[in-house]
Motif scaffolding. Structure first.
Motif, short mmCIF file in Angstrom:
data_model
loop_
_atom_site.label_atom_id
_atom_site.label_comp_id
_atom_site.label_asym_id
_atom_site.label_seq_id
_atom_site.Cartn_x
_atom_site.Cartn_y
_atom_site.Cartn_z
N LEU A 57 35.28 41.64 55.08
CA LEU A 57 33.97 41.05 54.78
C LEU A 57 33.92 40.83 53.27
O LEU A 57 34.04 41.79 52.49
CB LEU A 57 32.85 41.98 55.23
N LEU A 58 33.77 39.59 52.85
CA LEU A 58 33.85 39.28 51.42
C LEU A 58 32.81 40.04 50.61
O LEU A 58 33.10 40.51 49.50
CB LEU A 58 33.69 37.77 51.21
N SER A 59 31.61 40.18 51.14
CA SER A 59 30.55 40.85 50.38
C SER A 59 30.80 42.34 50.19
O SER A 59 30.10 43.00 49.41
CB SER A 59 29.20 40.64 51.06
N SER A 60 31.80 42.88 50.87
CA SER A 60 32.12 44.30 50.68
C SER A 60 32.87 44.53 49.37
O SER A 60 33.06 45.67 48.94
CB SER A 60 32.95 44.83 51.85
N PHE A 61 33.30 43.45 48.73
CA PHE A 61 34.04 43.56 47.47
C PHE A 61 33.10 43.30 46.30
O PHE A 61 33.19 42.27 45.61
CB PHE A 61 35.22 42.59 47.46
N GLY A 62 32.21 44.24 46.06
CA GLY A 62 31.29 44.15 44.94
C GLY A 62 31.80 44.96 43.76
O GLY A 62 32.84 45.63 43.84
N LYS A 63 31.09 44.90 42.66
CA LYS A 63 31.49 45.67 41.48
C LYS A 63 31.40 47.17 41.74
O LYS A 63 30.51 47.62 42.46
CB LYS A 63 30.61 45.30 40.29
N ILE B 4 30.12 34.39 45.19
CA ILE B 4 31.43 34.29 45.84
C ILE B 4 32.55 34.52 44.82
O ILE B 4 33.53 35.23 45.09
CB ILE B 4 31.59 32.92 46.52
N LYS B 5 32.40 33.92 43.64
CA LYS B 5 33.43 34.07 42.61
C LYS B 5 33.62 35.52 42.20
O LYS B 5 34.75 35.99 42.06
CB LYS B 5 33.07 33.21 41.40
N GLU B 6 32.51 36.24 42.03
CA GLU B 6 32.60 37.65 41.63
C GLU B 6 33.30 38.48 42.71
O GLU B 6 34.13 39.34 42.40
CB GLU B 6 31.21 38.20 41.36
N CYS B 7 32.97 38.22 43.97
CA CYS B 7 33.60 38.97 45.06
C CYS B 7 35.08 38.63 45.17
O CYS B 7 35.91 39.50 45.50
CB CYS B 7 32.89 38.68 46.38
N CYS B 8 35.44 37.36 44.91
CA CYS B 8 36.86 36.98 44.94
C CYS B 8 37.64 37.71 43.85
O CYS B 8 38.78 38.13 44.05
CB CYS B 8 37.00 35.47 44.78
N LYS B 9 37.03 37.87 42.68
CA LYS B 9 37.68 38.62 41.60
C LYS B 9 37.94 40.07 42.03
O LYS B 9 39.04 40.61 41.80
CB LYS B 9 36.80 38.61 40.35
N GLN B 10 36.94 40.68 42.64
CA GLN B 10 37.09 42.07 43.08
C GLN B 10 38.11 42.19 44.21
O GLN B 10 38.82 43.19 44.30
CB GLN B 10 35.73 42.62 43.52
N LEU B 11 38.20 41.17 45.04
CA LEU B 11 39.21 41.16 46.11
C LEU B 11 40.61 41.14 45.52
O LEU B 11 41.50 41.85 45.99
CB LEU B 11 38.99 39.95 47.02
N ILE B 12 40.80 40.35 44.47
CA ILE B 12 42.10 40.31 43.79
C ILE B 12 42.43 41.69 43.20
O ILE B 12 43.54 42.20 43.36
CB ILE B 12 42.10 39.24 42.69
#
Length: 245
Positions: free
Chosen positions: A112-118, A144-152
């Motif tokens: 879930l993309l939103s699970s990758f928060g700061k 979305i961009k912030e969550c993609c960064k955290q996913l990386i």
């Protein structure tokens, strides 16, 4: 570094998931990861169409573009992709139900993309649809961009920063190169006997000099100071670099 394949999934593959696809592709290039990224939808509403015009407009505002054509998610995507990333909780739950009935589900991770928060905390991402205004699309872009960064960052990968040479160094290099080429031409004019033959072989003492001043020479022959450099970042520096993107 292991090669990864990511698939972003929303309901119609028209707004959220194609936006996430392009954002992630751009982040991948800037961090030298080069993973394969795609997007799809659970429904057939927009199959074969381009992403929604507001999605494309938001991407253009940030200097990005999408060549994507909307498609429907299939069971084969569980086989092919390492990560299937849901854009909202409704899509996430449906993917889990769908995957539970297919053995291929065991071959990939549904996220879930939103699970990758700061700081490891869940984030909020606006649900997008063609009826929403541009203001909501703009806020969703940054979420979305912030969550993609955290996913990386969650993948514990080595982030590489590519630094371009300064324009002054490049201009100086090519100016010197052009001057050297003219000097070789002046020192060694073409003899009369070879003007009509179409063939002229440089003397040995000129060969080494002309090879370095040949205008057709590749940029790879440029000195290190005028070439781009890659620098692997530590985890802390990688976080700061990603945050600034």
């Amino acid at each position: 570094m292991a090669f990864k394949k990511l698939l972003f999934v929303c309901m119609g593959n028209s707004c959220s998931s194609p936006m996430a696809e392009v954002i992630m592709q751009n982040l991948m290039v800037k961090t030298s990861l080069y993973w394969e990224v795609d997007s799809a939808g659970l429904r057939t509403w927009n199959t074969g169409r381009r992403p929604h015009k507001r999605c494309l407009q938001i991407l253009r505002e940030h200097g990005l573009r999408s060549d994507h054509f909307c498609r429907q998610f299939t069971v084969n995507d569980f086989h092919y992709f390492d990560y299937v990333v849901a854009m909202d909780e409704a899509v996430y739950k449906e993917l889990l139900l769908w995957g539970g009935a297919n053995p291929a589900y065991k071959e990939c991770d549904v996220l879930l993309l939103s699970s990758f928060g700061k700081n490891g905390q869940p984030a909020f991402i606006d649900n997008l649809s063609p009826t929403h205004k541009m203001k909501k699309f703009r806020s969703a872009y940054y979420q979305i961009k912030e969550c993609c960064k955290q996913l990386i960052l969650s993948q514990k990968v080595d982030i590489v920063k590519y630094e371009l040479p300064s324009s002054e160094d490049e201009d100086l290099y090519y100016a010197n190169k052009e001057k050297a080429a003219k000097d070789v031409e002046f020192v060694n004019p073409m003899p009369e006997s070879s003007k009509h033959s179409g063939l002229y072989i440089l003397p040995p003492e000129i060969k080494s000099q002309s090879s370095s001043t040949d205008p057709s020479y590749s940029k790879t022959s440029m000195p290190a100071s005028t070439q781009g450099t890659q620098r692997k970042l530590c985890q802390k520096c990688g976080q700061k670099f990603l945050a600034a993107l």
